[in-house]
Design a protein around this motif. Structure first.
Motif, PDB file in Angstrom:
ATOM      1  N   ILE A  25      14.063   7.934   8.145  1.00 52.00           N
ATOM      2  CA  ILE A  25      13.940   6.484   8.367  1.00 52.00           C
ATOM      3  C   ILE A  25      15.168   5.892   9.059  1.00 52.00           C
ATOM      4  O   ILE A  25      15.277   4.670   9.185  1.00 52.00           O
ATOM      5  N   ASN A  45      14.550  -4.465   4.754  1.00 53.69           N
ATOM      6  CA  ASN A  45      14.248  -3.648   5.927  1.00 53.69           C
ATOM      7  C   ASN A  45      14.137  -2.173   5.573  1.00 53.69           C
ATOM      8  O   ASN A  45      13.259  -1.461   6.074  1.00 53.69           O
ATOM      9  N   ASN A  48      10.925  -1.507   3.582  1.00 50.97           N
ATOM     10  CA  ASN A  48       9.776  -1.466   4.494  1.00 50.97           C
ATOM     11  C   ASN A  48       9.696  -0.132   5.236  1.00 50.97           C
ATOM     12  O   ASN A  48       8.609   0.423   5.414  1.00 50.97           O
ATOM     13  N   LYS A  49      10.849   0.379   5.663  1.00 53.27           N
ATOM     14  CA  LYS A  49      10.868   1.663   6.360  1.00 53.27           C
ATOM     15  C   LYS A  49      10.427   2.794   5.430  1.00 53.27           C
ATOM     16  O   LYS A  49       9.687   3.698   5.838  1.00 53.27           O
ATOM     17  N   VAL A  51       8.478   2.674   2.599  1.00 47.41           N
ATOM     18  CA  VAL A  51       7.052   2.660   2.241  1.00 47.41           C
ATOM     19  C   VAL A  51       6.160   2.853   3.464  1.00 47.41           C
ATOM     20  O   VAL A  51       5.003   3.260   3.334  1.00 47.41           O
ATOM     21  N   SER A  52       6.696   2.554   4.655  1.00 47.63           N
ATOM     22  CA  SER A  52       5.917   2.808   5.876  1.00 47.63           C
ATOM     23  C   SER A  52       5.873   4.296   6.191  1.00 47.63           C
ATOM     24  O   SER A  52       4.847   4.812   6.652  1.00 47.63           O
ATOM     25  N   TYR A  53       6.972   4.994   5.934  1.00 50.53           N
ATOM     26  CA  TYR A  53       7.036   6.430   6.216  1.00 50.53           C
ATOM     27  C   TYR A  53       6.362   7.237   5.116  1.00 50.53           C
ATOM     28  O   TYR A  53       5.577   8.147   5.391  1.00 50.53           O
ATOM     29  N   TYR A  54       6.674   6.893   3.858  1.00 48.38           N
ATOM     30  CA  TYR A  54       6.096   7.606   2.718  1.00 48.38           C
ATOM     31  C   TYR A  54       4.933   6.763   2.177  1.00 48.38           C
ATOM     32  O   TYR A  54       5.082   5.984   1.238  1.00 48.38           O
ATOM     33  N   LYS A  55       3.780   6.955   2.810  1.00 47.31           N
ATOM     34  CA  LYS A  55       2.637   6.089   2.559  1.00 47.31           C
ATOM     35  C   LYS A  55       2.017   6.276   1.174  1.00 47.31           C
ATOM     36  O   LYS A  55       1.207   5.450   0.742  1.00 47.31           O
ATOM     37  N   GLU A 101       1.562  -8.129  -2.570  1.00 43.55           N
ATOM     38  CA  GLU A 101       1.756  -7.369  -1.341  1.00 43.55           C
ATOM     39  C   GLU A 101       1.761  -8.287  -0.117  1.00 43.55           C
ATOM     40  O   GLU A 101       2.592  -8.147   0.780  1.00 43.55           O
ATOM     41  N   GLU A 105       4.968  -9.218   2.299  1.00 45.36           N
ATOM     42  CA  GLU A 105       4.831  -8.951   3.734  1.00 45.36           C
ATOM     43  C   GLU A 105       5.233 -10.164   4.563  1.00 45.36           C
ATOM     44  O   GLU A 105       5.784 -10.029   5.661  1.00 45.36           O
TER      45      GLU A 105
END
Length: 211
Positions: A25, A45, A48-49, A51-55, A101, A105
Motif C-alpha cells: 500500500i 488515508n 482506506n488503502k 481495506v481497498s487492498y485487503y478486501k 460505511e 466514505e
C-alpha cells in the motif's frame, strides 16, 4: 484496542508480514511497527488503502471491534452498543452497518482518540470524523477541529485569539496539576496558534463511541 493492534491481529492470522503490507500500500518500511510500539493511530488515508487492498478485511472490525475479522456476504445488520453523533445530534439506537460505511466514505478525516486531553466530550478509543476546511477564514469559533501542522496533529476547540492571524486552541479537560511548581495550573493549557503554521484543518462533524 487501537486499530493498529487489530491490524496486527489480522496480519498474524493471515500470515502477512508488516513489510509486505507496507510495500503493497506504499508505506515506508517499519511504519507499522513504529505505530504499534507508540500505540499510535492509523490515518484515514492509510485505512482506506488497507481495506481497498485487503478486501476481505472488515473495516468495522478494524475500527470498532464489531463483527468478524473477515467480511462475509450478508444483509445489512445493526451495530449494537454504539452511539453515533453527527453535527451534535446523538443517535442512541442501533446503527446500521451500511450507514456507518457510507458515513465514513463521505468523510475527509477519520481518527481514533488516543489521549484524554479532550475528555469528557471525547474519550480514548472514540472515533472522530471530520470534513476538511478549505478556507481558514471560515473557521467557526467554539467548534472542534483537528489541526495538522508540520510538527503535530492535535484535536482542539478553536476560540478567538487576541493575536492577529491566530486562533486559541483549547482543551475540554480541565484537570490541573496537583503538586509542585505547576500546582493548580491546567494540564492542557490553551495556546495561541498562528494560522500560517496550520497545514490542514478538519472540522469535527461526528463521532462514534462504544458503550
Amino acid at each position: 484496542m487501537p486499530a493498529i493492534k487489530q491490524l496486527f491481529i489480522y496480519m498474524k492470522a493471515n500470515r502477512i508480514r508488516p513489510s509486505e503490507l507496507e510495500k503493497n500500500i506504499g508505506l515506508s518500511n517499519g511504519y507499522l511497527k513504529t505505530q504499534l510500539n507508540r500505540n499510535g493511530s492509523i490515518g484515514e488515508n492509510i485505512i482506506n488503502k488497507i481495506v481497498s487492498y485487503y478486501k476481505d478485511l472488515n473495516p468495522l472490525w478494524l475500527l470498532f471491534h464489531q463483527g468478524d475479522m473477515l467480511l462475509k456476504k450478508e444483509k445489512d445488520t445493526p451495530i449494537e452498543n454504539h452511539s453515533i453523533s453527527l453535527n451534535g445530534i446523538k443517535l442512541e439506537n442501533s446503527i446500521s452497518k451500511k450507514t456507518i460505511e457510507i458515513w465514513l466514505e463521505l468523510s475527509d478525516f477519520i481518527m481514533e482518540i488516543t489521549d484524554v486531553s479532550m475528555e469528557p466530550k471525547y474519550t480514548k478509543s472514540q472515533i472522530i470524523v471530520g470534513k476538511k476546511v478549505m478556507d481558514k477564514n471560515l473557521i467557526i469559533y467554539g467548534k472542534d477541529y483537528m489541526i495538522l501542522t508540520a510538527e503535530y496533529k492535535i484535536l482542539r476547540r478553536i476560540q478567538k485569539s487576541n493575536i492577529d492571524n491566530s486562533v486559541l486552541a483549547c482543551a475540554y479537560n480541565q484537570n490541573v496539576w496537583q503538586e509542585g511548581n505547576l500546582k493548580n495550573i491546567l494540564l492542557y493549557e490553551p495556546f495561541d496558534l498562528n494560522l500560517e503554521h496550520v497545514n490542514e484543518l478538519y472540522e469535527i462533524v461526528g463521532s462514534i463511541c462504544k458503550h
